[in-house]
Scaffold this active site. Structure first.
Site, PDB file in Angstrom:
ATOM      1  CG  ASP A  73      -0.208   0.010   2.549  1.00  0.00           C
ATOM      2  OD1 ASP A  73      -0.821   0.492   3.542  1.00  0.00           O
ATOM      3  OD2 ASP A  73       0.953  -0.441   2.626  1.00  0.00           O
ATOM      4  CG  ASP A 118       3.997   0.074   1.586  1.00  0.00           C
ATOM      5  OD1 ASP A 118       3.806   1.023   2.372  1.00  0.00           O
ATOM      6  OD2 ASP A 118       3.431  -1.023   1.683  1.00  0.00           O
ATOM      7  CG  ASN A 163       0.479   3.429   4.196  1.00  0.00           C
ATOM      8  OD1 ASN A 163       0.360   3.463   5.410  1.00  0.00           O
ATOM      9  ND2 ASN A 163       1.421   2.725   3.586  1.00  0.00           N
ATOM     10  CB  THR A 195       4.599  -4.262   2.910  1.00  0.00           C
ATOM     11  OG1 THR A 195       4.181  -3.676   1.660  1.00  0.00           O
ATOM     12  CG2 THR A 195       5.741  -5.231   2.685  1.00  0.00           C
ATOM     13  CG  ASN A 210       0.124  -2.930   7.368  1.00  0.00           C
ATOM     14  OD1 ASN A 210      -0.340  -1.947   6.769  1.00  0.00           O
ATOM     15  ND2 ASN A 210       1.397  -3.270   7.308  1.00  0.00           N
ATOM     16  CG  HIS A 215       7.032   0.229   9.816  1.00  0.00           C
ATOM     17  ND1 HIS A 215       7.180  -0.033  11.166  1.00  0.00           N
ATOM     18  CD2 HIS A 215       6.580   1.509   9.751  1.00  0.00           C
ATOM     19  CE1 HIS A 215       6.815   1.017  11.874  1.00  0.00           C
ATOM     20  NE2 HIS A 215       6.450   1.975  11.044  1.00  0.00           N
TER      21      HIS A 215
HETATM   22  O1  RIB Z   1       2.371   0.098  10.778  1.00  0.00           O
HETATM   23  C1  RIB Z   1       3.229   0.298   9.691  1.00  0.00           C
HETATM   24  C2  RIB Z   1       2.673  -0.305   8.453  1.00  0.00           C
HETATM   25  O2  RIB Z   1       1.452   0.333   8.081  1.00  0.00           O
HETATM   26  C3  RIB Z   1       3.588  -0.122   7.241  1.00  0.00           C
HETATM   27  O3  RIB Z   1       3.389  -1.180   6.362  1.00  0.00           O
HETATM   28  C4  RIB Z   1       3.100   1.153   6.642  1.00  0.00           C
HETATM   29  O4  RIB Z   1       3.428   1.259   5.262  1.00  0.00           O
HETATM   30  C5  RIB Z   1       1.613   0.999   6.824  1.00  0.00           C
HETATM   31  O5  RIB Z   1       1.121   0.174   5.772  1.00  0.00           O
HETATM   32 CA    CA Z   2       2.773  -0.621   4.036  1.00  0.00          CA
END
Ligand code: RIB
Ligand code: CA
Length: 314
Positions: free
Chosen positions: A10, A15, A39, A127, A170, A243
């Protein structure tokens, strides 16, 4: 032999870095990128994926459109982190190569078809919210035997959430999807906030990356300049967790991380704790272990890998 992956994402600043890390790695073959609302809305995550692949001159990578919203809940987005476009940054605006378009086939059918046609097991690397993965498993459970491992960024085992006190973004967005994946019986590896907050971008990391002196590393720096704003305010620190690239880094060098095979379940309905990953780290329940939860990361190895890989990009 390269590892064949579907990167479900996303984009989103982190990402975008995960896409670039995967694309830079000859050890990985990206069978396709599937996008999901997370996101920001799906239209923007798709556009951002096109822009990132255009920038790194990888318009050979096919991008597929997935779920606009979670299975049950309305979409909750994070423009407060990633900006209105989901990839806000200073510097030159990003463009998309004129003939580079989103594939006609939808992401769910692509995931199912790719699993069935694969001559060897493939890796799913989500992700973002797990909606696309969950819906694919619901639509055709038989794809399970063609999936070697699902390595996902999400959850928080023994640390605070980042979206509510108990939930990581997520998983918060689509907790029902998370439980479908957790109940699938497929080998799972969770890159939660416990480890992603051990690989933090700071000024030194950005300066070091810029030594690569190429447009992809410059783009990384521009992304991080914007992406650190939210984290500096929330966590009152100069350190920003990176992340999503943890998922790809684990594929490239599993020794960067360590963890434990435990049981993980997600709270779906509670107003207070929706999206909490309830991780039985001490094995105090009779619930079967279903997920390898990472709790340690070697940030020096991580950023050395990231810089080396980015040096190969345009
Ligand atoms: O909490 C962080 C996650 O949430 C990451 O994957 C960020 O890109 C969002 O998608
Ligand atoms: Ca993400």
């Amino acid at each position: 032999m390269s590892k064949k992956i579907i990167l479900d994402c996303d984009p989103g600043h982190d990402d975008a870095v995960a896409i670039m890390l995967a694309a830079a790695s000859k050890e990985i073959e990206i069978l396709g990128i599937t996008c999901v609302g997370g996101n920001v809305g799906l239209d923007n995550t798709l556009d951002n994926a096109l822009k990132v692949c255009t920038l790194i001159e990888r318009t050979d990578i096919k991008i597929y459109s997935g779920a606009r919203k979670p299975i049950h809940y309305d979409l909750f987005t994070a423009e407060y982190v990633h900006g209105k476009t989901g990839l806000d940054k200073k510097g030159e605006p990003l463009s998309v190569k004129p003939d580079y378009k989103i594939q006609q086939q939808n992401a769910i059918d692509f995931i199912i078809e790719t699993c069935h046609s694969a001559t060897e097991q493939i890796y799913l690397c989500p992700t973002g919210p797990l909606t696309n993965i969950a819906v694919s498993l619901q639509k055709d459970p038989s794809i399970k035997e063609k999936i070697k491992e699902i390595i996902f960024m999400g959850g928080a085992a023994m640390c605070l959430g980042n979206t509510t006190p108990s939930a990581e973004f997520n998983i918060y967005v689509d907790p029902h999807a998370a439980n479908i994946v957790l109940d699938s019986g497929i080998p799972l590896t969770m890159m939660g906030l416990d480890v992603t907050h051990q690989v933090n971008v700071n000024r030194n990391v950005i300066n070091s990356m810029e030594e690569n002196n190429n447009k992809s590393s410059k783009f990384f720096a521009e992304l991080m300049e914007f992406y650190t704003i939210f984290h500096k305010n929330l966590y009152e620190t100069e350190e920003t967790p990176l992340h999503d690239p943890c998922v790809i880094a684990y594929l490239l060098d599993p020794s960067i991380f360590s963890g434990k095979l435990v049981n993980v379940k997600v709270e779906e309905n509670s107003e207070l704790t929706r999206g909490e990953t309830v991780v039985d780290w001490l094995g105090v329940t009779s619930r079967e272990p279903n997920c390898f939860v990472m709790d340690k990361a070697d940030d020096k190895k991580f950023f050395k890998l990231l810089k080396n890989k980015f040096s190969i990009l345009p």
